[in-house]
Design a protein around this motif. Structure first.
Motif, mmCIF file in Angstrom:
data_model
loop_
_atom_site.group_PDB
_atom_site.id
_atom_site.type_symbol
_atom_site.label_atom_id
_atom_site.label_comp_id
_atom_site.label_asym_id
_atom_site.label_seq_id
_atom_site.Cartn_x
_atom_site.Cartn_y
_atom_site.Cartn_z
ATOM 1 N N ILE A 68 0.840 -1.203 0.000
ATOM 2 C CA ILE A 68 0.000 0.000 0.000
ATOM 3 C C ILE A 68 0.875 1.253 0.000
ATOM 4 O O ILE A 68 0.551 2.242 -0.654
ATOM 5 N N SER A 69 1.988 1.208 0.710
ATOM 6 C CA SER A 69 2.866 2.368 0.796
ATOM 7 C C SER A 69 3.546 2.698 -0.527
ATOM 8 O O SER A 69 3.922 3.844 -0.755
ATOM 9 N N HIS A 70 3.721 1.709 -1.381
ATOM 10 C CA HIS A 70 4.482 1.921 -2.610
ATOM 11 C C HIS A 70 3.698 1.689 -3.893
ATOM 12 O O HIS A 70 4.268 1.698 -4.976
ATOM 13 N N CYS A 71 2.396 1.466 -3.808
ATOM 14 C CA CYS A 71 1.642 1.124 -5.018
ATOM 15 C C CYS A 71 1.180 2.371 -5.768
ATOM 16 O O CYS A 71 1.162 3.478 -5.239
ATOM 17 N N ARG A 72 0.803 2.142 -7.013
ATOM 18 C CA ARG A 72 0.230 3.183 -7.860
ATOM 19 C C ARG A 72 -1.101 2.660 -8.376
ATOM 20 O O ARG A 72 -1.143 1.915 -9.335
ATOM 21 N N LEU A 73 -2.165 3.057 -7.707
ATOM 22 C CA LEU A 73 -3.501 2.600 -8.085
ATOM 23 C C LEU A 73 -4.311 3.684 -8.787
ATOM 24 O O LEU A 73 -5.271 3.387 -9.470
ATOM 25 N N ILE A 74 -3.926 4.923 -8.582
ATOM 26 C CA ILE A 74 -4.683 6.029 -9.155
ATOM 27 C C ILE A 74 -4.132 6.315 -10.545
ATOM 28 O O ILE A 74 -3.000 6.765 -10.698
ATOM 29 N N GLY A 75 -4.941 6.007 -11.546
ATOM 30 C CA GLY A 75 -4.521 6.181 -12.934
ATOM 31 C C GLY A 75 -4.566 7.632 -13.377
ATOM 32 O O GLY A 75 -5.057 8.516 -12.679
ATOM 33 N N GLU A 76 -4.043 7.877 -14.566
ATOM 34 C CA GLU A 76 -3.995 9.234 -15.107
ATOM 35 C C GLU A 76 -5.392 9.835 -15.249
ATOM 36 O O GLU A 76 -5.578 11.031 -15.078
ATOM 37 N N GLY A 77 -6.395 9.021 -15.585
ATOM 38 C CA GLY A 77 -7.757 9.517 -15.738
ATOM 39 C C GLY A 77 -8.324 10.057 -14.437
ATOM 40 O O GLY A 77 -9.041 11.059 -14.421
ATOM 41 N N LEU A 78 -7.995 9.395 -13.320
ATOM 42 C CA LEU A 78 -8.508 9.840 -12.019
ATOM 43 C C LEU A 78 -7.746 11.042 -11.485
ATOM 44 O O LEU A 78 -8.274 11.809 -10.694
ATOM 45 N N LYS A 79 -6.499 11.209 -11.912
ATOM 46 C CA LYS A 79 -5.714 12.333 -11.404
ATOM 47 C C LYS A 79 -6.278 13.667 -11.862
ATOM 48 O O LYS A 79 -6.078 14.684 -11.216
#
Length: 139
Positions: A55-66
């Protein structure tokens, strides 16, 4: 003879570090005195530490959500709350003062960091881009 004398309750609460399977980790009576349950508790603590690192190092939020700052902020807040909650649960497990639990937690964090945080298996993000969705914790 009162009802309490018929029931025998053993508590495995220690206030100093000890090595042994007779302990209570997170829940009353768990893992108890059974070796298999103790091993399961160690695997659970290891997996919990691994999950905190993921959880500390993941990337779950994609460019569309940013592009939608509110939705991205809510997702980051949920991820942060999950990370902190799981870290507190892990801390409580280590507070059982069982050396095996401490070692399982340290190994879980170490293996988790190696796979998710050391970038040994990841490409380096382009300059100016965050490598994770969440800021690092200050331990």
């Amino acid at each position: 003879m009162d009802g309490m004398s018929n029931m025998e309750h053993k508590s495995y609460t220690h206030m100093t570090f000890f090595w042994g399977r007779n302990s209570e980790i997170l829940f009353a009576g768990w893992p108890g005195t059974r070796t298999g349950m103790y091993v399961l508790a160690l695997v659970f603590v290891f997996a919990l530490a691994l999950l905190v690192e993921w959880i500390s190092h993941c990337r779950l939020i994609g460019e569309g959500l940013k592009s939608n700052r509110v939705v991205a902020g809510v997702l980051r807040t949920i991820m942060h709350a999950m990370r902190v909650g799981l870290a507190y649960l892990l801390m409580l497990a280590v507070m059982s003062f069982n050396v095996g639990v401490l070692i399982a937690a340290i190994l879980g964090h170490g293996v988790g960091f190696f796979f998710f945080g050391s970038r040994a298996f990841q490409k380096t993000p382009p300059p100016g881009k965050a490598s994770t969705d969440l800021p690092t914790t200050n331990l």
